[in-house]
Design an enzyme around this catalytic site. Sequence first.
Site, PDB file in Angstrom:
ATOM      1  N   SER A 276       3.720  -2.585  10.232  1.00  0.00           N
ATOM      2  CA  SER A 276       5.166  -2.614  10.456  1.00  0.00           C
ATOM      3  C   SER A 276       5.827  -3.932  10.041  1.00  0.00           C
ATOM      4  O   SER A 276       6.770  -4.394  10.694  1.00  0.00           O
ATOM      5  CB  SER A 276       5.494  -2.282  11.919  1.00  0.00           C
ATOM      6  OG  SER A 276       5.074  -0.956  12.203  1.00  0.00           O
TER       7      SER A 276
ATOM      8  N   GLY B 158       2.782   1.783  10.771  1.00  0.00           N
ATOM      9  CA  GLY B 158       3.751   2.870  10.655  1.00  0.00           C
ATOM     10  C   GLY B 158       4.490   3.206  11.937  1.00  0.00           C
ATOM     11  O   GLY B 158       5.139   4.247  12.024  1.00  0.00           O
TER      12      GLY B 158
ATOM     13  N   LYS C 277      -0.031   4.214  -0.156  1.00  0.00           N
ATOM     14  CA  LYS C 277      -0.717   5.357   0.470  1.00  0.00           C
ATOM     15  C   LYS C 277      -0.574   6.603  -0.409  1.00  0.00           C
ATOM     16  O   LYS C 277      -0.545   6.492  -1.634  1.00  0.00           O
ATOM     17  CB  LYS C 277      -0.179   5.592   1.886  1.00  0.00           C
ATOM     18  CG  LYS C 277      -0.105   4.327   2.716  1.00  0.00           C
ATOM     19  CD  LYS C 277       0.147   4.609   4.164  1.00  0.00           C
ATOM     20  CE  LYS C 277       0.362   3.311   4.896  1.00  0.00           C
ATOM     21  NZ  LYS C 277       0.261   3.443   6.327  1.00  0.00           N
TER      22      LYS C 277
ATOM     23  N   HIS D 102      -9.361   0.815   5.104  1.00  0.00           N
ATOM     24  CA  HIS D 102      -8.079   0.996   5.791  1.00  0.00           C
ATOM     25  C   HIS D 102      -8.298   1.917   6.991  1.00  0.00           C
ATOM     26  O   HIS D 102      -9.103   2.845   6.938  1.00  0.00           O
ATOM     27  CB  HIS D 102      -7.058   1.600   4.815  1.00  0.00           C
ATOM     28  CG  HIS D 102      -5.661   1.588   5.369  1.00  0.00           C
ATOM     29  ND1 HIS D 102      -5.229   2.496   6.303  1.00  0.00           N
ATOM     30  CD2 HIS D 102      -4.612   0.766   5.127  1.00  0.00           C
ATOM     31  CE1 HIS D 102      -3.958   2.233   6.612  1.00  0.00           C
ATOM     32  NE2 HIS D 102      -3.567   1.182   5.916  1.00  0.00           N
TER      33      HIS D 102
ATOM     34  N   GLU E 155      -5.018  -5.423  10.598  1.00  0.00           N
ATOM     35  CA  GLU E 155      -4.010  -4.395  10.822  1.00  0.00           C
ATOM     36  C   GLU E 155      -4.284  -3.677  12.141  1.00  0.00           C
ATOM     37  O   GLU E 155      -5.117  -2.752  12.190  1.00  0.00           O
ATOM     38  CB  GLU E 155      -4.047  -3.369   9.696  1.00  0.00           C
ATOM     39  CG  GLU E 155      -3.765  -3.954   8.331  1.00  0.00           C
ATOM     40  CD  GLU E 155      -3.227  -2.885   7.383  1.00  0.00           C
ATOM     41  OE1 GLU E 155      -2.143  -3.111   6.836  1.00  0.00           O
ATOM     42  OE2 GLU E 155      -3.870  -1.843   7.226  1.00  0.00           O
TER      43      GLU E 155
ATOM     44  N   ASN F   8       0.870  -1.181   0.000  1.00  0.00           N
ATOM     45  CA  ASN F   8       0.000   0.000   0.000  1.00  0.00           C
ATOM     46  C   ASN F   8       0.908   1.232   0.000  1.00  0.00           C
ATOM     47  O   ASN F   8       1.535   1.533   1.011  1.00  0.00           O
ATOM     48  CB  ASN F   8      -0.875  -0.044   1.261  1.00  0.00           C
ATOM     49  CG  ASN F   8      -1.677   1.221   1.466  1.00  0.00           C
ATOM     50  OD1 ASN F   8      -1.808   2.036   0.555  1.00  0.00           O
ATOM     51  ND2 ASN F   8      -2.211   1.384   2.668  1.00  0.00           N
TER      52      ASN F   8
ATOM     53  N   GLU G  22      -6.707   4.301   8.079  1.00  0.00           N
ATOM     54  CA  GLU G  22      -6.505   5.733   7.798  1.00  0.00           C
ATOM     55  C   GLU G  22      -7.753   6.324   7.139  1.00  0.00           C
ATOM     56  O   GLU G  22      -8.063   7.501   7.342  1.00  0.00           O
ATOM     57  CB  GLU G  22      -5.247   5.916   6.936  1.00  0.00           C
ATOM     58  CG  GLU G  22      -3.991   5.687   7.776  1.00  0.00           C
ATOM     59  CD  GLU G  22      -2.778   5.210   7.006  1.00  0.00           C
ATOM     60  OE1 GLU G  22      -2.757   5.301   5.776  1.00  0.00           O
ATOM     61  OE2 GLU G  22      -1.839   4.729   7.676  1.00  0.00           O
TER      62      GLU G  22
HETATM   63  C1  PEP Z   1      -0.550  -0.099   6.032  1.00  0.00           C
HETATM   64  O1  PEP Z   1      -0.626   1.068   5.749  1.00  0.00           O
HETATM   65  O2  PEP Z   1      -1.444  -0.854   5.656  1.00  0.00           O
HETATM   66  C2  PEP Z   1       0.596  -0.569   6.813  1.00  0.00           C
HETATM   67  C3  PEP Z   1       0.553  -1.765   7.299  1.00  0.00           C
HETATM   68  O3  PEP Z   1       1.637   0.313   6.985  1.00  0.00           O
HETATM   69  P1  PEP Z   1       3.108  -0.032   7.585  1.00  0.00           P
HETATM   70  O4  PEP Z   1       3.575  -1.307   6.929  1.00  0.00           O
HETATM   71  O5  PEP Z   1       3.954   1.150   7.194  1.00  0.00           O
HETATM   72  O6  PEP Z   1       2.957  -0.194   9.052  1.00  0.00           O
END
Ligand code: PEP
Length: 251
Positions: free
Chosen positions: A207, A167, A11, A91, A161, A9, A93
Amino acid sequence: MPGKLAAGNWKMNGVSASLAQLETLAANHPDPSVEILICPPATLVSKAADAAGPIRIGGQDCHANTSGAHTGDISADMLKDAGATHVILGHSERRTDHGETDQQVHDKVLAAWASGLVAVICIGETLEEREKGVTNQVLGKQLEGSVPDGALAANTVIAYEPVWAIGTGKIPSLDEITQTHSFIRGFLAAHHETAEAHGMRILYGGSVKPDNASEIFALNNVDGALVGGASLKAADFSAIVNALEASATGV
Ligand code: PEP
């Protein structure tokens, strides 16, 4: 049933020059034994689809309607037309920045399916919810509200997630990931057609990096990853793809 899935992703990152990373990724994996998906920003979906080779391209959101007066939005049909095969929906976000509800995610999933896209449906608890011990209730409610009846292994991927792991460089313990994925599998099996529920990919996201991917992919009911930051550089994402391929073949 579909195979393991390494999904990236991007983003709100990436301009045309970033497609060099996608080209490198495609060159690194000319004949992948797992499915590889990159979800760039909407502006790059079409060009990415042209450059992707064996890599699948997805959107990061779509509207529930097929067309109309929705300035700034993009429909599932438009993503499909641009070359996308998948779309990330719900997601955290988007749930936070745009107040998306489970019902809205549910309706977007139906739109994605109607356009022939695979829906990658994201769920996850906050740190406060995990600390209060209500993770499974939160995930159960999100699954119940966001995953429509008719979900199949071929049209639906669940991405677990934890919001606090996205992040941040923090991940749940391996035991916690195992327990949570097992809960999700059980919930899907109880609410959807059993064989389909068992074939549905459940990704871990939050992460995931080259140095922790192998131990996560070794866990039961982890069928791949949804990766943010580490999907932006081909070298990092390739290492994660390699770890998933090794886990799929038991190497
Ligand atoms: C994500 O945005 O779905 C995500 C898992 O981000 P990150 O791997 O940077 O934690």
